[in-house]
Structures are given as C-alpha cells and as structure tokens.
Design a protein around this motif. Structure first.
Motif, PDB file in Angstrom:
ATOM      1  N   GLU A  43       1.838  24.005  16.515  1.00 43.13           N
ATOM      2  CA  GLU A  43       3.085  24.588  15.938  1.00 43.13           C
ATOM      3  C   GLU A  43       2.653  26.222  16.135  1.00 43.13           C
ATOM      4  OE1 GLU A  43       5.477  25.329  11.658  1.00 43.13           O
ATOM      5  OE2 GLU A  43       3.890  23.785  11.818  1.00 43.13           O
ATOM      6  N   ILE A  44       3.838  26.794  16.559  1.00 44.31           N
ATOM      7  CA  ILE A  44       3.916  28.182  16.815  1.00 44.31           C
ATOM      8  C   ILE A  44       4.472  28.956  15.818  1.00 44.31           C
ATOM      9  CG2 ILE A  44       4.716  30.099  18.526  1.00 44.31           C
ATOM     10  CD1 ILE A  44       5.093  27.886  20.325  1.00 44.31           C
ATOM     11  N   LEU A  45       3.370  30.092  15.237  1.00 43.53           N
ATOM     12  CA  LEU A  45       3.652  30.686  13.855  1.00 43.53           C
ATOM     13  C   LEU A  45       3.728  32.080  14.217  1.00 43.53           C
ATOM     14  CD1 LEU A  45       1.517  28.881  11.435  1.00 43.53           C
ATOM     15  CD2 LEU A  45       3.871  28.433  11.705  1.00 43.53           C
ATOM     16  N   GLY A  46       4.794  33.102  13.706  1.00 41.74           N
ATOM     17  CA  GLY A  46       4.637  34.440  14.198  1.00 41.74           C
ATOM     18  C   GLY A  46       3.999  35.156  13.248  1.00 41.74           C
ATOM     19  N   ARG A  47       2.919  36.305  13.622  1.00 43.98           N
ATOM     20  CA  ARG A  47       2.411  37.226  12.727  1.00 43.98           C
ATOM     21  C   ARG A  47       2.684  38.839  13.230  1.00 43.98           C
ATOM     22  NH1 ARG A  47       1.715  33.168  10.169  1.00 43.98           N
ATOM     23  NH2 ARG A  47       0.085  32.225   9.375  1.00 43.98           N
ATOM     24  N   TYR A  48       2.501  39.491  12.434  1.00 40.60           N
ATOM     25  CA  TYR A  48       2.591  40.875  12.516  1.00 40.60           C
ATOM     26  C   TYR A  48       1.256  41.322  12.303  1.00 40.60           C
ATOM     27  CZ  TYR A  48       3.470  45.774  12.661  1.00 40.60           C
ATOM     28  OH  TYR A  48       3.139  47.352  12.939  1.00 40.60           O
ATOM     29  N   VAL A  49       0.363  41.937  13.316  1.00 42.05           N
ATOM     30  CA  VAL A  49      -0.947  42.429  13.042  1.00 42.05           C
ATOM     31  C   VAL A  49      -1.179  43.616  13.772  1.00 42.05           C
ATOM     32  CG1 VAL A  49      -3.241  41.914  13.775  1.00 42.05           C
ATOM     33  CG2 VAL A  49      -1.869  40.082  13.606  1.00 42.05           C
ATOM     34  N   SER A  50      -1.380  44.603  12.771  1.00 42.78           N
ATOM     35  CA  SER A  50      -1.694  45.987  12.933  1.00 42.78           C
ATOM     36  C   SER A  50      -3.084  46.332  12.546  1.00 42.78           C
ATOM     37  CB  SER A  50      -0.646  46.854  12.477  1.00 42.78           C
ATOM     38  OG  SER A  50      -0.767  47.103  11.029  1.00 42.78           O
ATOM     39  N   GLU A  51      -3.434  47.629  12.747  1.00 40.76           N
ATOM     40  CA  GLU A  51      -4.867  47.983  12.121  1.00 40.76           C
ATOM     41  C   GLU A  51      -4.874  47.971  10.626  1.00 40.76           C
ATOM     42  OE1 GLU A  51      -5.319  52.014  13.664  1.00 40.76           O
ATOM     43  OE2 GLU A  51      -5.456  51.296  15.754  1.00 40.76           O
TER      44      GLU A  51
ATOM     45  N   TRP B 244       4.623  21.862  21.869  1.00 39.68           N
ATOM     46  CA  TRP B 244       4.878  23.257  21.253  1.00 39.68           C
ATOM     47  C   TRP B 244       5.809  23.134  20.264  1.00 39.68           C
ATOM     48  CZ3 TRP B 244       0.617  25.486  22.833  1.00 39.68           C
ATOM     49  CH2 TRP B 244      -0.112  25.330  23.814  1.00 39.68           C
ATOM     50  N   PHE B 245       5.393  23.255  18.991  1.00 40.08           N
ATOM     51  CA  PHE B 245       6.521  23.010  17.872  1.00 40.08           C
ATOM     52  C   PHE B 245       6.778  24.479  17.737  1.00 40.08           C
ATOM     53  CE2 PHE B 245       4.291  19.027  17.679  1.00 40.08           C
ATOM     54  CZ  PHE B 245       5.059  18.192  16.910  1.00 40.08           C
ATOM     55  N   VAL B 246       8.041  24.426  17.773  1.00 38.53           N
ATOM     56  CA  VAL B 246       8.846  25.802  17.645  1.00 38.53           C
ATOM     57  C   VAL B 246       9.823  25.689  16.324  1.00 38.53           C
ATOM     58  CG1 VAL B 246      10.245  27.710  18.802  1.00 38.53           C
ATOM     59  CG2 VAL B 246       8.484  26.134  20.120  1.00 38.53           C
ATOM     60  N   ASN B 247       9.987  26.564  15.413  1.00 40.24           N
ATOM     61  CA  ASN B 247      10.720  26.476  14.085  1.00 40.24           C
ATOM     62  C   ASN B 247      11.734  27.614  14.595  1.00 40.24           C
ATOM     63  OD1 ASN B 247       8.987  25.551  11.824  1.00 40.24           O
ATOM     64  ND2 ASN B 247       7.469  26.533  12.996  1.00 40.24           N
ATOM     65  N   ARG B 248      13.084  27.069  14.270  1.00 36.90           N
ATOM     66  CA  ARG B 248      14.293  27.703  14.433  1.00 36.90           C
ATOM     67  C   ARG B 248      15.371  27.350  13.405  1.00 36.90           C
ATOM     68  NH1 ARG B 248      11.879  30.507  17.446  1.00 36.90           N
ATOM     69  NH2 ARG B 248      12.350  31.408  19.403  1.00 36.90           N
ATOM     70  N   GLU B 249      16.108  28.278  12.811  1.00 37.65           N
ATOM     71  CA  GLU B 249      17.078  28.022  12.045  1.00 37.65           C
ATOM     72  C   GLU B 249      18.400  27.765  12.676  1.00 37.65           C
ATOM     73  OE1 GLU B 249      19.771  30.644   8.786  1.00 37.65           O
ATOM     74  OE2 GLU B 249      17.605  31.067   9.052  1.00 37.65           O
ATOM     75  N   ALA B 250      19.186  26.388  12.168  1.00 38.86           N
ATOM     76  CA  ALA B 250      20.001  25.922  12.749  1.00 38.86           C
ATOM     77  C   ALA B 250      21.318  27.081  13.106  1.00 38.86           C
ATOM     78  CB  ALA B 250      20.764  24.891  12.113  1.00 38.86           C
TER      79      ALA B 250
END
Length: 402
Positions: free
Chosen positions: A32-40, A85-91
């Motif tokens: 499952e593909i998950l989104g992250r925001y990664v900064s210092e 590859w599992f991709v989450n999307r809002e309808a």
C-alpha cells in the motif's frame, strides 16, 4: 502543518510502502502506498491532508500525484513484474475529471514495466457514491483492480459495494484488539467475509497489530494480511520472503488449534447422537411427544435448556420443554409455530433425513436468552425431528466450542 507549506516543498513529499502478505505462500504480494512529508524538522503522515475537505481539491490532487509518481519510480526500478500497488483515492476527487487524470498517470508508466493490472485502486466505503459505478467499470476495462477499504469500521454502503463488484474487500481490524471482543462483533466481521465470498471478492485484513488478529483473519477467509504486527510502512521495498518462515510457523499453530476445535465439535456430535438415540429408543414406544420430551429432559440437566419437536416443513408439533431454575416446564404457546424461515432450517432437515443422524449447529445468539448457544437436532423418523438447544454453560466446558 499548513497545506501551502507542503505544496511549496513537494521535494520532501515521499511515498512509504506498507507490505501486504498472502495466505497461500506467506510472502509479500504488494504494497500500500502511503504519503509522508519528511523534512529536517518533522515527519508527517499525509492521510489527514488528503481527507481534509477544507483544502482545495486541486491541492490534494497535486500532492497525490507526486506521491504516486515517486512510488511508481521505485516500483519500476524494483524488477518485480507481479507486485500489486494499492493506491488510495477519494471518489469525489477522481470524478472531477471523470477519472482521466489518474488513468493517464498509470498509463504513463507502462513503458517502465508498470501495467494497469498491477494497480489496485482503493476507495473507502464512506466515499462510495451513487454514480461511481461507470468510473469503476471504466478503470476495470484497463485491468485496474478495485478494493473497498475500511469495511469493518464503516459498513453502511453494502448495497453500493455489491454494485461496484470490487476485487478486494479490506476489513479493518482496529476494533478487534483482543480475544475479549464480544461474540456479536466477531459475528459481524465474519458476516463481512461471507459477503466477500458471495460477491467474488478476496479479503484483505488490515491494521493487524496482534497475533490474535492474525489468527482471526486466517480463520475467517483472509487471503491477504497487512498491519504493524507484520511490517510497518517502509521507505524501501523488502524481500518477498522476509516473513515466510515466521508466518508459516504461526499459521501452522492456527491449523493445529482449529483442527483440535473441529475434532471437539465432531466428538460432541457423535457423543450427543449416541446419547439421544439410546434415550429415544428407551422412551419412544407408547409415549406422546410431550411425554417423550419430559423423559428426555430428566437426562438433560446441565446439558440442554430447551427441547421441541418439528415436522419436515418446520411446524412445531410439540410445546417447548424449557428448563427454568431447577425444573423443566411446558410452554404450549410455541406449538404449531413455523420455523422454516430460519437460515438453513430446511437444508438441515434434508441433511438429517439423508444421513439418518443428528447434526450440530454453528454458534449463534439465542433470541430469547441472549446467550451464545448451539442446537443439536436429529430425526425421530422421516417426518418428525427433535431440536435440543444446548446450554452455554455446557458448551463452556467443551474446549473450543463456545
């Protein structure tokens, strides 16, 4: 974090991959593909960002596309041709451009070895809308698979789920954290697995965090497993067989436990069949239905709490014999009632008539007492059938049968 801060720093928007394991080979079959925001300074899940309806749709779509594109770059370099590859999307976001944007994003990676058949579009059932079926069918024509997620926590759209005929149902295990969960809740989850089988969907149990949840998933028809107990989301892809030996060992333990439970079930059925046949043979001659029930009741203390006799069409020929406190009482009001509407009633009549032996029901909650019980039933002859409701206390004593 402010949405604009993320939009102006897309370089630090990255995908994470949470592996999904299968039951047949105990290996990773997809991520499952998950989104992250990664900064210092911080690392943030983008789940709330994608679900925040206060953020303009075009902002959310842009970030979704960045996460997907970066994930597909990793996927195309993996050398694996059969991973999903599992991709989450809002309808609602998909339907803004009739689904073309997402489709073109997928097709743009065909030259790098990512086929539409490798993509599983996951839509939470709270986002399933009345007019999405045409879009789902459009995606399916390209080979894209469909999953409906969060079914265990928000299952108010079952008719629509059946209407879109998903390939996969994702059942959320978050509320099932221990074996102390009530039987009614367990039965609801089990009913969802039956729904999946009826509509031809595979079951993916997600948010598995304990061995008990994994055992429940295995026992209830789960083909795919996902959760922190197995593996947390990763920045990199893993070896497919990374948990093969661990899962094989755990599932072997589940198999031994289930075989022991089934053996107890069949042993009890044989024991009850022998006991009742003997009692009936000794008390049947010259006895009316009421007299036969009373004679049986004398030997059923601590085992049963209700008995009655029905004909082959489900009409009750006798009153109920019911155990209350320390005595058996007659309940004539049940005589002539019809029970053919009950699930499996007529099927069980045919089974008893054909097999000439008693059968033991699955576990269920009794409507009147609220207790979790089983019913033992057996043929008295070709047209009369005895039904015996076994007490919960008795079943408690039989290992694995409550």
């Amino acid at each position: 974090m402010d949405a604009l801060d993320i939009l102006t720093d897309l370089e630090n928007v990255v995908p994470l991959f949470q592996p999904i394991f299968n039951a047949e080979e105990h290996k990773i079959i997809g991520y499952e593909i998950l989104g992250r925001y990664v900064s210092e300074k911080e690392e943030l899940s983008l789940g709330s960002f994608f679900q925040d309806e206060m953020i303009p749709e075009e902002y959310r779509i842009e970030v979704e596309n960045v996460v997907f594109s970066k994930a597909m770059e990793v996927a195309s370099c993996s050398g694996e041709q059969d991973l999903l590859w599992f991709v989450n999307r809002e309808a609602g976001l998909l339907m803004m451009d009739d689904g073309e944007g997402f489709l073109q994003s997928i097709l743009s990676f065909q030259g790098k070895g990512i086929r539409p058949e490798n993509i599983v579009l996951e839509i939470s059932d709270r986002h399933v809308q009345n007019h999405i079926e045409h879009l789902i069918n459009y995606y399916k024509s390209y080979g894209i698979k469909i999953a409906v997620g969060k079914v265990g926590s928000e299952s108010s759209y079952l008719n629509r789920i059946a209407g879109i005929e998903p390939d996969i149902l994702k059942i959320d295990m978050s509320s099932l954290r221990s074996n102390n969960s009530g039987p009614a809740y367990l039965d609801v989850l089990h009913s969802l697995s039956i729904l999946a089988r009826k509509i031809g969907a595979a079951i993916l149990f997600e948010n598995i965090e304990t061995p008990y949840q994994l055992q429940f998933a295995w026992k209830n028809g789960g083909r795919f497993y996902q959760g922190f107990y197995l593996k947390k989301p990763q920045t990199d892809l893993l070896e497919k067989d990374i948990l093969k030996e661990k899962l094989k060992a755990e599932i072997h333990g589940f198999i031994l436990s289930e075989k022991k439970r089934l053996q107890s079930y069949y042993d009890l059925r044989v024991e009850l069949n022998s006991k009742f046949q003997d009692l009936i043979n000794r008390n049947k001659k010259g006895h009316s239905s009421n007299e036969l029930l009373k004679a049986l009741g004398e030997s059923m203390d601590g085992i049963a709490f209700r008995m009655y006799i029905c004909d082959e069409d489900g009409f009750q020929l006798s009153p109920n014999l019911y155990k209350t406190d320390d005595e058996w009482i007659i309940q004539p009001k049940y005589e002539n009632k019809n029970w053919s509407w009950r699930p499996y009633f007529l099927e069980n009549i045919i089974r008893m008539r054909s097999g000439k032996k008693g059968i033991l029901s699955d576990r269920y909650s009794d409507i009147e007492t609220g207790e979790v019980i089983r019913t033992f039933s057996l043929p008295l002859n070709d047209k009369e059938f005895l039904f015996v409701d076994l007490s919960a206390s008795y079943l408690h004593k039989r290992e694995g049968l409550f």
